[in-house]
Motif scaffolding. Structure first.
Motif, PDB file in Angstrom:
ATOM      1  N   TYR A  12     -18.428  -1.389   6.822  1.00 27.38           N
ATOM      2  CA  TYR A  12     -19.670  -1.064   7.533  1.00 27.38           C
ATOM      3  C   TYR A  12     -19.555  -1.128   9.043  1.00 27.38           C
ATOM      4  CZ  TYR A  12     -21.785  -1.370   2.949  1.00 27.38           C
ATOM      5  OH  TYR A  12     -22.087  -1.170   1.629  1.00 27.38           O
ATOM      6  N   ARG A  13     -20.329  -0.269   9.682  1.00 19.51           N
ATOM      7  CA  ARG A  13     -20.430  -0.256  11.144  1.00 19.51           C
ATOM      8  C   ARG A  13     -21.866  -0.486  11.587  1.00 19.51           C
ATOM      9  NH1 ARG A  13     -18.351   3.214  16.041  1.00 19.51           N
ATOM     10  NH2 ARG A  13     -20.186   3.100  17.377  1.00 19.51           N
ATOM     11  N   ASP A  14     -22.748   0.480  11.350  1.00 18.85           N
ATOM     12  CA  ASP A  14     -24.118   0.426  11.873  1.00 18.85           C
ATOM     13  C   ASP A  14     -25.077  -0.271  10.917  1.00 18.85           C
ATOM     14  OD1 ASP A  14     -23.531   1.906  14.235  1.00 18.85           O
ATOM     15  OD2 ASP A  14     -23.526   3.751  13.065  1.00 18.85           O
ATOM     16  N   GLY A  41     -23.447  -1.384  15.978  1.00 23.10           N
ATOM     17  CA  GLY A  41     -22.243  -0.597  15.695  1.00 23.10           C
ATOM     18  C   GLY A  41     -21.314  -0.503  16.893  1.00 23.10           C
ATOM     19  N   ASN A  42     -21.858  -0.298  18.084  1.00 22.43           N
ATOM     20  CA  ASN A  42     -21.033  -0.213  19.286  1.00 22.43           C
ATOM     21  C   ASN A  42     -20.356  -1.549  19.590  1.00 22.43           C
ATOM     22  OD1 ASN A  42     -21.681   2.480  19.696  1.00 22.43           O
ATOM     23  ND2 ASN A  42     -23.457   1.998  20.977  1.00 22.43           N
ATOM     24  N   LYS A  43     -21.084  -2.636  19.380  1.00 24.10           N
ATOM     25  CA  LYS A  43     -20.505  -3.956  19.619  1.00 24.10           C
ATOM     26  C   LYS A  43     -19.385  -4.234  18.627  1.00 24.10           C
ATOM     27  CE  LYS A  43     -24.705  -5.993  21.605  1.00 24.10           C
ATOM     28  NZ  LYS A  43     -25.772  -7.028  21.422  1.00 24.10           N
ATOM     29  N   ARG A  44     -19.598  -3.864  17.386  1.00 29.05           N
ATOM     30  CA  ARG A  44     -18.551  -4.051  16.381  1.00 29.05           C
ATOM     31  C   ARG A  44     -17.320  -3.217  16.710  1.00 29.05           C
ATOM     32  NH1 ARG A  44     -22.248  -3.879  10.806  1.00 29.05           N
ATOM     33  NH2 ARG A  44     -22.492  -6.166  10.605  1.00 29.05           N
ATOM     34  N   ALA A  45     -17.537  -2.011  17.219  1.00 27.46           N
ATOM     35  CA  ALA A  45     -16.407  -1.160  17.601  1.00 27.46           C
ATOM     36  C   ALA A  45     -15.577  -1.823  18.692  1.00 27.46           C
ATOM     37  CB  ALA A  45     -16.908   0.206  18.057  1.00 27.46           C
ATOM     38  N   ALA A  46     -16.252  -2.435  19.655  1.00 21.66           N
ATOM     39  CA  ALA A  46     -15.545  -3.124  20.735  1.00 21.66           C
ATOM     40  C   ALA A  46     -14.748  -4.301  20.197  1.00 21.66           C
ATOM     41  CB  ALA A  46     -16.550  -3.592  21.787  1.00 21.66           C
ATOM     42  N   ALA A  47     -15.332  -5.031  19.252  1.00 22.00           N
ATOM     43  CA  ALA A  47     -14.635  -6.185  18.678  1.00 22.00           C
ATOM     44  C   ALA A  47     -13.411  -5.751  17.885  1.00 22.00           C
ATOM     45  CB  ALA A  47     -15.596  -6.977  17.786  1.00 22.00           C
ATOM     46  N   ILE A  48     -13.568  -4.748  17.030  1.00 26.05           N
ATOM     47  CA  ILE A  48     -12.469  -4.304  16.187  1.00 26.05           C
ATOM     48  C   ILE A  48     -11.317  -3.749  17.025  1.00 26.05           C
ATOM     49  CG2 ILE A  48     -11.829  -2.540  14.485  1.00 26.05           C
ATOM     50  CD1 ILE A  48     -14.477  -3.112  13.087  1.00 26.05           C
ATOM     51  N   ALA A  49     -11.639  -3.126  18.147  1.00 24.26           N
ATOM     52  CA  ALA A  49     -10.592  -2.621  19.034  1.00 24.26           C
ATOM     53  C   ALA A  49      -9.740  -3.744  19.602  1.00 24.26           C
ATOM     54  CB  ALA A  49     -11.216  -1.810  20.165  1.00 24.26           C
ATOM     55  N   VAL A  65      -6.069  -2.029  11.207  1.00 19.19           N
ATOM     56  CA  VAL A  65      -7.436  -2.221  10.734  1.00 19.19           C
ATOM     57  C   VAL A  65      -8.078  -0.843  10.603  1.00 19.19           C
ATOM     58  CG1 VAL A  65      -9.698  -3.228  11.182  1.00 19.19           C
ATOM     59  CG2 VAL A  65      -7.634  -4.473  11.845  1.00 19.19           C
ATOM     60  N   THR A  66      -8.486  -0.505   9.397  1.00 23.20           N
ATOM     61  CA  THR A  66      -9.138   0.776   9.120  1.00 23.20           C
ATOM     62  C   THR A  66     -10.620   0.529   8.892  1.00 23.20           C
ATOM     63  OG1 THR A  66      -7.121   1.605   8.073  1.00 23.20           O
ATOM     64  CG2 THR A  66      -9.164   2.797   7.604  1.00 23.20           C
ATOM     65  N   TRP A  67     -11.436   1.387   9.448  1.00 23.88           N
ATOM     66  CA  TRP A  67     -12.881   1.195   9.428  1.00 23.88           C
ATOM     67  C   TRP A  67     -13.540   2.417   8.817  1.00 23.88           C
ATOM     68  CZ3 TRP A  67     -16.096   0.441  14.543  1.00 23.88           C
ATOM     69  CH2 TRP A  67     -17.285  -0.234  14.236  1.00 23.88           C
ATOM     70  N   LEU A  68     -14.245   2.245   7.695  1.00 28.43           N
ATOM     71  CA  LEU A  68     -14.918   3.375   7.056  1.00 28.43           C
ATOM     72  C   LEU A  68     -16.187   3.780   7.789  1.00 28.43           C
ATOM     73  CD1 LEU A  68     -14.529   2.691   3.221  1.00 28.43           C
ATOM     74  CD2 LEU A  68     -12.933   3.737   4.846  1.00 28.43           C
ATOM     75  N   GLU A  69     -16.730   2.873   8.598  1.00 29.68           N
ATOM     76  CA  GLU A  69     -17.884   3.151   9.463  1.00 29.68           C
ATOM     77  C   GLU A  69     -19.125   3.598   8.688  1.00 29.68           C
ATOM     78  OE1 GLU A  69     -17.191   4.818  13.368  1.00 29.68           O
ATOM     79  OE2 GLU A  69     -15.054   5.001  12.923  1.00 29.68           O
ATOM     80  N   LEU A  70     -19.359   3.001   7.530  1.00 24.46           N
ATOM     81  CA  LEU A  70     -20.569   3.275   6.771  1.00 24.46           C
ATOM     82  C   LEU A  70     -21.765   2.583   7.413  1.00 24.46           C
ATOM     83  CD1 LEU A  70     -19.236   2.743   3.129  1.00 24.46           C
ATOM     84  CD2 LEU A  70     -19.302   4.851   4.460  1.00 24.46           C
ATOM     85  N   ALA A  71     -22.950   3.015   7.046  1.00 19.63           N
ATOM     86  CA  ALA A  71     -24.183   2.379   7.535  1.00 19.63           C
ATOM     87  C   ALA A  71     -24.701   1.409   6.484  1.00 19.63           C
ATOM     88  CB  ALA A  71     -25.238   3.439   7.840  1.00 19.63           C
ATOM     89  N   GLU A  72     -24.998   0.194   6.900  1.00 22.56           N
ATOM     90  CA  GLU A  72     -25.533  -0.805   5.976  1.00 22.56           C
ATOM     91  C   GLU A  72     -26.915  -0.376   5.468  1.00 22.56           C
ATOM     92  OE1 GLU A  72     -25.442  -4.936   7.143  1.00 22.56           O
ATOM     93  OE2 GLU A  72     -23.942  -4.484   8.699  1.00 22.56           O
ATOM     94  N   ALA A  73     -27.179  -0.664   4.206  1.00 22.38           N
ATOM     95  CA  ALA A  73     -28.500  -0.359   3.636  1.00 22.38           C
ATOM     96  C   ALA A  73     -29.539  -1.390   4.043  1.00 22.38           C
ATOM     97  CB  ALA A  73     -28.394  -0.296   2.112  1.00 22.38           C
ATOM     98  N   GLY A  74     -29.096  -2.620   4.325  1.00 23.34           N
ATOM     99  CA  GLY A  74     -30.037  -3.701   4.608  1.00 23.34           C
ATOM    100  C   GLY A  74     -30.446  -4.413   3.337  1.00 23.34           C
ATOM    101  N   SER A  75     -29.478  -4.652   2.459  1.00 25.43           N
ATOM    102  CA  SER A  75     -29.775  -5.146   1.114  1.00 25.43           C
ATOM    103  C   SER A  75     -29.923  -6.656   1.017  1.00 25.43           C
ATOM    104  CB  SER A  75     -28.656  -4.714   0.160  1.00 25.43           C
ATOM    105  OG  SER A  75     -27.439  -5.360   0.497  1.00 25.43           O
ATOM    106  N   TYR A  76     -29.507  -7.387   2.044  1.00 20.12           N
ATOM    107  CA  TYR A  76     -29.471  -8.853   1.924  1.00 20.12           C
ATOM    108  C   TYR A  76     -30.850  -9.423   1.592  1.00 20.12           C
ATOM    109  CZ  TYR A  76     -28.573 -13.759   2.992  1.00 20.12           C
ATOM    110  OH  TYR A  76     -28.458 -15.125   2.916  1.00 20.12           O
ATOM    111  N   GLY A  77     -30.894 -10.226   0.522  1.00 26.68           N
ATOM    112  CA  GLY A  77     -32.140 -10.862   0.119  1.00 26.68           C
ATOM    113  C   GLY A  77     -32.981 -10.045  -0.843  1.00 26.68           C
TER     114      GLY A  77
END
Length: 263
Positions: free
Chosen positions: A39-41, A49-57, A64-76
């Motif tokens: 996940y990314r966004d 997502g932009n912050k995560r991109a900076a961290a992963i870089a 490190v391979t990133w599929l960059e999917l969007a989270e559904a927001g499923s937690y809970g």
């Protein structure tokens, strides 16, 4: 570098969210051939997502391979006291419906408030099939694949879905699938359904705390470390080849040593 365990010669980590790879796989991340993050966004945090991109870089890992999917927001959204499985992970309670209603209201009122593009359950289901399709060409029979356990460590619906997607590919491709040993009181009811009368062998590896802190710092520097600020890594981790499914006789049995913590 520490001596590499034979099991890690062709090891791949599949982790749901950025920073999961070091929270639950600190003992093997540095030696893994590849790290795959899903996940990314996340619509509720527009700049995440932009912050995560900076961290992963800036992660200290060459592959490190990133599929960059969007989270559904499923937690809970699942009922963790009496969890119910679905084809794509965990079944949701009325919580998901309430979140959809709130999202619909946000879309009707002119404002800058972020809102998801699709209903939560639909986005969660779609993610499962996307994960399977995108991971399929990246995995092969000769790999040892390490991923979340089927109860989602501390009880995260995305982690459960990640396991289920990778497990489907195990059945199709034939690689060895290894699961982590973290658990909390929230996820214990689901974990107990995987207890076995005759559990399989497991491996115990020492945590690489120094490396883990380097990885964590990349997320802290990018302002996207999502976990506890004072998280103290366990001394070791256990990995067991994932069972094919829940036990036929849940409620009694063993599994392997759990790294148990409270949220």
């Amino acid at each position: 570098m520490r001596k590499q365990h034979d099991l890690l010669e062709n090891a791949v980590i599949v982790a749901a969210h950025p920073d999961d790879e070091i929270l639950w796989f600190s003992s093997i991340m540095q030696q893994a051939r590849q790290v795959i993050i899903l996940y990314r966004d996340f619509w509720a945090v527009p700049d995440l997502g932009n912050k995560r991109a900076a961290a992963i870089a800036n992660l200290p890992h060459d592959n490190v391979t990133w599929l960059e999917l969007a989270e559904a927001g499923s937690y809970g959204c699942a009922d963790w006291t009496s969890p119910e499985m679905s084809e794509t992970g965990l079944a949701f309670t009325a919580t998901a419906t309430m979140r959809d209603i709130k999202s619909m209201v946000k879309k009707m009122v002119p404002a800058d408030s972020p809102a998801p593009a699709a209903r939560l359950a639909q986005a969660y289901n779609d993610n499962f099939f996307t994960i399977v399709e995108r991971l399929r060409p990246m995995l092969s029979e000769d790999m040892n694949v390490f991923t979340h356990n089927p109860w989602g460590e501390y009880g995260h619906e995305d982690h459960v879905q990640c396991f289920r997607a990778v497990d489907r590919l195990r059945q199709e491709i034939g690689f060895k699938l290894w699961m982590s040993n973290y658990c909390t009181e929230r996820s214990l009811p689901l974990a107990m359904t995987y207890f076995q009368r005759t559990p399989g062998p497991f491996i115990r590896l020492p945590a690489d705390v120094e490396y883990a802190q380097r990885v964590a710092q990349a997320y802290v520097d990018a302002d996207c470390w999502t976990w506890i600020d004072d998280w103290d890594w366990f001394e070791d981790e256990c990995f067991m080849e994932a069972p094919a499914g829940p036990s036929s006789a849940p409620g009694q049995g063993r599994l392997f040593p759990l790294n148990f913590f409270s949220m």
